[in-house]
Design an enzyme around this catalytic site. Structure first.
Site, PDB file in Angstrom:
ATOM      1  CG  HIS A 103       7.843  75.375  -8.197  1.00  0.00           C
ATOM      2  ND1 HIS A 103       6.843  75.845  -7.378  1.00  0.00           N
ATOM      3  CD2 HIS A 103       8.959  75.310  -7.423  1.00  0.00           C
ATOM      4  CE1 HIS A 103       7.340  76.061  -6.171  1.00  0.00           C
ATOM      5  NE2 HIS A 103       8.614  75.735  -6.162  1.00  0.00           N
ATOM      6  CD  GLN A 120      15.043  77.545 -10.200  1.00  0.00           C
ATOM      7  OE1 GLN A 120      16.271  77.659 -10.207  1.00  0.00           O
ATOM      8  NE2 GLN A 120      14.373  77.459  -9.072  1.00  0.00           N
ATOM      9  CB  CYS A 133       7.807  72.827  -4.938  1.00  0.00           C
ATOM     10  SG  CYS A 133       7.981  73.335  -3.240  1.00  0.00           S
TER      11      CYS A 133
END
Lengths: 152, 434
Positions: free
Chosen positions: B149, B229, B392
């Site tokens: 990211h 995540q 992103c």
């Protein structure tokens, strides 16, 4: 909200069969704009013959709204005077900023009126405006370049 | 899913902890709402998760009954607020297996957690007496991966620009796995830090850790994991994964926005210079100079997100109540089902692992000739909420040569019927843009 208000037949038509797509020479001004949130991008070139926009060529990648908008822009503004074109530009920007409350004038915006529905989708307004903003920059550069030429 | 007979004596499917997804759904008020005339199908939990009533109630209760500032008041509500705030720290520490709550630093989000470490490196690099573990010199290297990211790319780019260090990265295979084939050259004596995601926000890949941490230890590099995540989706234990730092955010794990966590080993947090200066992070202040409180207070300048911490504590309790093993298994079943279902969509190109092994329920894909914006818009008209764009993680889009992707990401409340709604929606998308 009805999705058909966004994806008007005219928009899908321009998307599937774009008018005047492809970058062409010669040109007096060029601008490349990107939408950093989604990666859409468009390059717009304008060619000037005196004050007339003798060609508007473009290339890019992105969603149906941004790409159809470039096609409509080409169709609508090619052959117009710069001041005429910038007036139409202003009308389009006003339409897009109107949150669906602005009644578009077909005499000024042509197929651009089909984008009235886009104004109700705030997340998509930037898509529709992308080629128009690039066009404005490209035209400003072309006019600057030609006035420098005259001064010389 | 195909049911395979498992030999007796081996762990059976029935041994896996399970829960009733409809009962879980009833805990999330927002899941009852409609979008564009359809029952909302929320498939964007990798972006932000929905919040169970217990979290909403805990935050309201705190504001209605216990609101005061923390760590500085002798009065009753101030004491209650401090207890609530520090209580949340204890809960979060237990949730990630931290040896002590003092290793849990509350920050704004995962981005701030990573920046906190990056700025610690920068401060140390500018100081001749800086701790050598955080001191970067020209020629030193930081290793990230191609699937990061932006929040785990940009802070390191800035740090490298400012110190002369060099940024390097693991490649990603066509199958969406971390390419470890050049591990021993990529991580070498010049490497000072390795930082990558435990789970990819785009591909859903669960990344390996032990080979990387082993190599990092050999060369004396530190390891930061981005758990944004992973921590919401599967059991994460900081000791198990042998991390030095772990960054994650509250809002993806049923908690509110505005609070994230940096976990760090005690000895590293003790040596890391402060990030933001201000109140609450000091030991003593004169007009000339200050000395600093021990961690975690050293890194928590100013009034912290107190109500948000309370919410995160409630979220952690909620997730533990359902069970992280059960959540992980629920997602695995959903991923297996969705992989099969999406394979039926003509032309659909899936990015990331095609089997439900070593992956979570995050599926990114492309429909040729139809831009993800348009996919997302038509799906929204049917109530299906997905993320579109570059997530992103632009370098990953470049890696797979697409400008953008559509992503469906599941969570503990996602149902098989919602996966079906996605697949039905994609048929409608193809019809509109045929």
């Amino acid at each position: 909200m009805q999705i058909d208000q966004l994806y008007q037949e005219i928009i899908l038509d321009h998307y599937k069969h774009p008018h005047g797509r492809g970058l062409r020479e010669p040109f007096a001004g060029e601008a490349h704009h990107v939408n950093p949130t989604c990666g859409d991008e468009v390059t717009v070139r304008v060619a000037l013959d005196g004050d007339e926009l003798s060609d508007i060529s473009y290339d890019g990648q992105g969603c149906s709204i941004s790409q159809a908008s470039a096609s409509v822009l080409h169709e609508l503004l090619r052959g117009r005077s710069t001041s005429d074109a910038l007036a139409a530009h202003e009308a389009f920007v006003e339409l897009m900023g109107g949150r669906g409350q602005v009644e578009p004038d077909e005499a000024v915006l042509g197929d651009g009126v089909a984008f009235a529905g886009v104004a109700r989708y705030p997340a998509r307004v930037k898509c529709a405006l992308l080629p128009w903003m690039a066009f404005k920059d490209a035209t400003a550069r072309a006019v600057d370049a030609s006035s420098e030429e005259v001064a010389r | 899913m195909t049911a395979t007979a498992i030999p007796r004596g081996m762990p059976q499917y029935d041994d896996v902890p399970r829960y009733d997804v409809e009962r879980v759904r009833a805990d999330f008020p927002i899941l009852a709402r409609e979008v564009n005339g359809h029952r909302m199908v929320y498939l964007d939990s990798g972006n932000t998760s929905q919040k169970p009533r217990v979290v909403i109630d805990a935050m309201r209760e705190h504001l209605e009954r216990h609101n005061g500032n923390v760590s500085r008041s002798v009065h009753t509500v101030g004491t209650e607020a401090t207890e609530a705030y520090e209580g949340a720290r204890v809960k979060v520490a237990a949730f990630i297996g931290a040896p002590t709550p003092d290793e849990v630093v509350f920050v704004k989000n995962a981005t701030e957690a990573i920046n906190l470490v990056a700025y610690g490196f920068l401060s140390s690099s500018l100081d001749v007496a800086g701790d050598p573990r955080f001191r970067l010199r020209p020629g030193d290297e930081i290793v990230i991966s191609e699937m990061e990211h932006h929040s785990n790319i940009v802070p390191w780019q800035l740090l490298c620009e400012r110190t002369g260090a060099r940024l390097r990265w693991f490649r990603v295979t066509d199958a969406g796995r971390l390419d470890l084939s050049d591990l021993d050259t990529l991580i070498n004596e010049r490497t000072r830090l390795v930082s990558y995601a435990l789970v990819s926000n785009v591909l859903g890949t669960v990344n390996p850790t032990s080979a990387v941490t082993k190599r990092a230890r050999e060369v004396g590099a530190l390891v930061l994991f981005d758990g944004s995540q992973a921590v919401p989706q599967l059991p994460v234990d900081v000791t198990d994964i042998d991390a030095d730092f772990l960054a994650f955010t509250g809002h993806k794990m049923c908690g509110p926005t505005g609070i994230g966590v940096l976990w760090g080993r005690s000895e590293l947090l003790a040596a890391l210079p402060p990030f933001l200066g201000g109140g609450s992070m000091i030991e003593t202040v004169t007009l000339e100079r200050s000395t600093f409180a021990p961690a975690p207070a050293k890194f928590e300048a100013g009034t912290p997100p107190i109500t948000e911490a309370v919410g995160l504590g409630a979220a952690v309790d909620y997730l533990s109540g359902v069970g992280m093993r059960a959540i992980q298994w629920h997602e695995k079943e959903l991923a297996a089902y969705a992989l099969d279902a999406l394979a039926t969509v003509p032309g659909l190109r899936l990015f990331g692992p095609r089997t439900a092994v070593g992956r979570v329920g995050t599926l990114s894909f492309d429909l040729p000739g139809i831009h993800p914006h348009d996919v997302g818009q038509v799906l929204d008209s049917l109530g299906v909420q997905v993320r579109v764009g570059h997530h992103c993680a632009r370098p990953l889009c470049v890696r797979y040569e697409v400008p953008a992707m559509t992503r469906a990401s599941f969570y503990l409340y996602t149902t098989f019927a919602e996966v079906d709604a996605l697949v039905d929606g994609l048929a409608r998308v193809r019809k509109v843009f045929a």
